[in-house]
Design a protein around this motif. Structure first.
Motif, PDB file in Angstrom:
ATOM      1  N   UNK A  83      37.781 115.055 -33.418  1.00 35.99           N
ATOM      2  CA  UNK A  83      37.126 115.830 -32.350  1.00 35.99           C
ATOM      3  C   UNK A  83      36.295 115.724 -31.041  1.00 35.99           C
ATOM      4  N   UNK A  84      37.315 116.395 -30.358  1.00 31.64           N
ATOM      5  CA  UNK A  84      36.573 116.205 -28.763  1.00 31.64           C
ATOM      6  C   UNK A  84      35.017 117.043 -28.766  1.00 31.64           C
ATOM      7  N   UNK A  85      35.635 118.537 -29.480  1.00 31.29           N
ATOM      8  CA  UNK A  85      33.657 119.531 -28.926  1.00 31.29           C
ATOM      9  C   UNK A  85      32.755 118.468 -30.239  1.00 31.29           C
ATOM     10  N   UNK A  86      33.306 118.425 -30.988  1.00 36.18           N
ATOM     11  CA  UNK A  86      32.298 117.453 -32.053  1.00 36.18           C
ATOM     12  C   UNK A  86      31.762 116.112 -31.251  1.00 36.18           C
ATOM     13  N   UNK A  87      32.388 115.432 -30.239  1.00 39.73           N
ATOM     14  CA  UNK A  87      32.232 114.272 -29.380  1.00 39.73           C
ATOM     15  C   UNK A  87      31.051 114.888 -28.435  1.00 39.73           C
ATOM     16  N   UNK A  88      31.151 115.644 -27.756  1.00 41.93           N
ATOM     17  CA  UNK A  88      30.815 116.082 -26.164  1.00 41.93           C
ATOM     18  C   UNK A  88      29.941 116.605 -26.882  1.00 41.93           C
ATOM     19  N   UNK A  93      30.250 117.539 -17.193  1.00 37.75           N
ATOM     20  CA  UNK A  93      32.063 117.906 -16.685  1.00 37.75           C
ATOM     21  C   UNK A  93      32.245 116.113 -16.538  1.00 37.75           C
ATOM     22  N   UNK A  94      31.800 115.307 -15.675  1.00 32.25           N
ATOM     23  CA  UNK A  94      32.353 114.146 -15.278  1.00 32.25           C
ATOM     24  C   UNK A  94      32.455 113.127 -16.417  1.00 32.25           C
ATOM     25  N   UNK A  95      31.358 113.435 -17.682  1.00 36.22           N
ATOM     26  CA  UNK A  95      31.645 112.291 -18.885  1.00 36.22           C
ATOM     27  C   UNK A  95      33.158 113.350 -19.435  1.00 36.22           C
ATOM     28  N   UNK A  96      33.668 114.259 -19.661  1.00 34.72           N
ATOM     29  CA  UNK A  96      34.823 115.130 -20.232  1.00 34.72           C
ATOM     30  C   UNK A  96      35.691 114.355 -20.013  1.00 34.72           C
ATOM     31  N   UNK A  97      35.788 115.366 -18.226  1.00 39.16           N
ATOM     32  CA  UNK A  97      37.273 114.725 -18.185  1.00 39.16           C
ATOM     33  C   UNK A  97      37.754 113.444 -17.669  1.00 39.16           C
ATOM     34  N   UNK A  98      36.791 112.304 -17.856  1.00 43.66           N
ATOM     35  CA  UNK A  98      36.719 110.359 -18.346  1.00 43.66           C
ATOM     36  C   UNK A  98      37.542 111.217 -19.256  1.00 43.66           C
ATOM     37  N   UNK A  99      37.278 111.282 -21.026  1.00 44.17           N
ATOM     38  CA  UNK A  99      37.438 111.138 -22.142  1.00 44.17           C
ATOM     39  C   UNK A  99      38.973 111.516 -22.227  1.00 44.17           C
ATOM     40  N   UNK A 100      38.570 113.595 -21.259  1.00 44.35           N
ATOM     41  CA  UNK A 100      40.064 113.856 -21.786  1.00 44.35           C
ATOM     42  C   UNK A 100      41.192 113.319 -20.532  1.00 44.35           C
ATOM     43  N   UNK A 101      40.545 112.690 -20.039  1.00 46.61           N
ATOM     44  CA  UNK A 101      42.508 112.434 -18.296  1.00 46.61           C
ATOM     45  C   UNK A 101      42.670 110.343 -18.802  1.00 46.61           C
ATOM     46  N   UNK A 102      41.995 110.105 -19.389  1.00 45.86           N
ATOM     47  CA  UNK A 102      42.156 108.629 -19.903  1.00 45.86           C
ATOM     48  C   UNK A 102      43.625 108.615 -20.436  1.00 45.86           C
ATOM     49  N   UNK A 103      44.351 107.880 -19.616  1.00 45.48           N
ATOM     50  CA  UNK A 103      45.876 107.315 -20.665  1.00 45.48           C
ATOM     51  C   UNK A 103      45.668 106.243 -21.698  1.00 45.48           C
ATOM     52  N   UNK A 108      20.405 103.918 -18.107  1.00 41.81           N
ATOM     53  CA  UNK A 108      20.946 102.186 -18.381  1.00 41.81           C
ATOM     54  C   UNK A 108      19.501 102.047 -19.357  1.00 41.81           C
ATOM     55  N   UNK A 109      20.079 100.598 -19.863  1.00 41.01           N
ATOM     56  CA  UNK A 109      19.379 100.284 -21.454  1.00 41.01           C
ATOM     57  C   UNK A 109      19.153 101.631 -22.811  1.00 41.01           C
ATOM     58  N   UNK A 110      18.866 101.147 -23.929  1.00 36.06           N
ATOM     59  CA  UNK A 110      18.225 102.527 -24.110  1.00 36.06           C
ATOM     60  C   UNK A 110      19.294 103.468 -24.599  1.00 36.06           C
ATOM     61  N   UNK A 111      19.344 104.508 -23.268  1.00 31.38           N
ATOM     62  CA  UNK A 111      20.364 105.017 -23.220  1.00 31.38           C
ATOM     63  C   UNK A 111      21.776 104.984 -22.768  1.00 31.38           C
ATOM     64  N   UNK A 112      22.053 104.303 -22.168  1.00 35.30           N
ATOM     65  CA  UNK A 112      23.533 103.092 -22.543  1.00 35.30           C
ATOM     66  C   UNK A 112      23.542 103.473 -24.541  1.00 35.30           C
ATOM     67  N   UNK A 113      23.351 102.461 -24.350  1.00 29.85           N
ATOM     68  CA  UNK A 113      23.489 102.252 -25.780  1.00 29.85           C
ATOM     69  C   UNK A 113      23.347 103.121 -26.924  1.00 29.85           C
ATOM     70  N   UNK A 114      22.679 104.391 -26.555  1.00 30.25           N
ATOM     71  CA  UNK A 114      23.344 105.737 -27.339  1.00 30.25           C
ATOM     72  C   UNK A 114      23.921 106.001 -27.651  1.00 30.25           C
ATOM     73  N   UNK A 115      24.537 106.330 -26.231  1.00 30.28           N
ATOM     74  CA  UNK A 115      26.177 106.805 -25.858  1.00 30.28           C
ATOM     75  C   UNK A 115      27.197 106.182 -26.158  1.00 30.28           C
ATOM     76  N   UNK A 116      26.876 105.055 -26.389  1.00 31.49           N
ATOM     77  CA  UNK A 116      27.810 103.859 -27.059  1.00 31.49           C
ATOM     78  C   UNK A 116      28.380 104.466 -28.294  1.00 31.49           C
ATOM     79  N   UNK A 117      27.242 104.719 -29.235  1.00 34.12           N
ATOM     80  CA  UNK A 117      27.369 105.057 -30.424  1.00 34.12           C
ATOM     81  C   UNK A 117      27.917 106.253 -30.436  1.00 34.12           C
ATOM     82  N   UNK A 118      28.571 106.927 -29.999  1.00 33.62           N
ATOM     83  CA  UNK A 118      28.604 108.509 -30.358  1.00 33.62           C
ATOM     84  C   UNK A 118      29.651 108.298 -30.501  1.00 33.62           C
TER      85      UNK A 118
END
Length: 340
Positions: free
Chosen positions: A279-284, A301-311, A330-340
């Protein structure tokens, strides 16, 4: 001396068919006069017995003056004999309670309906006491009441589907139901189903698990609902199997859930041919846990736009990287987001 019009005053020789009829008349008079009335049960029983034996119930004496101050019209509704929750208000309160309308909100609605608190005929405390008594009456029979309701719905329409299980102590452990309209609707719009288990009941600790979809008007529609007692794999397997059993066209093409690990196993087991997505809501919603508040606000909004509009996967990776660069992660923040 009360100021009440003559036709509403008791008069010597006035006759009544019963003690209740006499009390009702006198209590109406007392309200206009500004005082409360009371009759104890033993005296009422004695009078009732006399009336049943053929004794006339009439007014033989009437003392109009009082040796105490009388209440004002704006306060008389607070007196004991004038604070009663009528049958109509009891039915309305029960409906309000079932719809989770708070007692304070109920009183405000009644004030609007009757033109002020002094015209309602009861107080907020009276409503609360009635709700308390109503809940006490329901203790221990809630599950039976629910099953009886399901059975009555089944009698009305044979296409109503319900099933339940109890534990070793005969307590309701899990149940699932879907009405005739929901089952027909699933045939037309059941290609994508959202299974949401984020709603818990406070009183019983059970999970409310609706299975919903979207119709051609972009409206949310309910296909079925369940009450599992926990979020374990066994409970979800049972619930989804009953869902498939109830639905005429079987498993959906796509199912959307939260990122629960048990749910992932369940979908693979029960719906092996169904595409499972999160579910997108849980991800965001998890971005607020991984990013500091300012970064989350500025780049949500830019993150949400990328998720919703990528085909395609490539479009998603590109938009994701761009959003992360804009957020200067960068670094740990990037890794944390990639784990979502």
């Amino acid at each position: 001396m009360p100021e009440v019009v003559d036709e509403r005053k008791p008069k010597i020789g006035m006759e009544f068919g019963s003690v209740d009829e006499a009390f009702l008349f006198y209590n109406h008079y007392a309200r206009e006069a500004g005082f409360s009335t009371r009759i104890n049960n033993s005296k009422k029983d004695k009078i009732t017995n006399e009336a049943q034996s053929g004794t006339n119930w009439d007014v033989s004496a009437f003392q109009e003056s009082h040796n105490h101050p009388l209440s004002t019209p704006s306060k008389v509704h607070l007196l004991r004999s004038h604070c009663t929750v009528s049958a109509a208000k009891k039915a309305l309160t029960q409906q309000f309670s079932e719809a989770n309308v708070s007692t304070c909100q109920q009183i405000r609605l009644l004030e609007i309906e009757y033109g002020g608190s002094e015209h309602i005929g009861c107080t907020e405390t009276d409503i609360r006491n009635f709700e308390r008594d109503l809940k006490n009456e329901q203790k221990g029979i809630d599950a039976e009441t629910l099953i009886e309701f399901f059975a009555s719905e089944k009698e009305k329409n044979s296409d109503f589907f319900f099933i339940y299980e109890t534990d070793s102590e005969k307590r309701l452990n899990r149940c699932f139901w879907a009405d005739a309209v929901s089952r027909r609707t699933y045939s037309a719009f059941g290609d994508v189903v959202v299974f949401d288990t984020t709603y818990n009941t406070n009183k019983y600790g059970m999970i409310f698990a609706p299975l919903v979809g979207v119709n051609h008007h972009h409206q949310t529609i309910v296909f079925g609902c369940g009450f599992p007692s926990d979020e374990k794999t066994k409970s979800f397997v049972w619930l989804l199997n009953k869902f498939v059993e109830a639905m005429p066209t079987g498993a959906p093409n796509v199912i959307i859930t939260d990122q629960d690990s048990a749910m992932k196993k369940v979908i693979a087991q029960v719906f092996p041919q169904t595409m499972h997505r999160y579910c997108l809501w849980h991800i965001l919603n998890k971005f607020s846990e991984k990013l500091d508040p300012m970064t989350f606000r500025d780049h949500y909004q830019s993150i949400k736009h990328g998720i919703e509009n990528s085909t395609t996967p490539d479009e998603f990776v590109s938009s994701w990287e761009e959003a992360m660069k804009c957020a200067k992660l960068e670094g740990n923040d990037w890794l944390q987001l990639m784990m979502i």
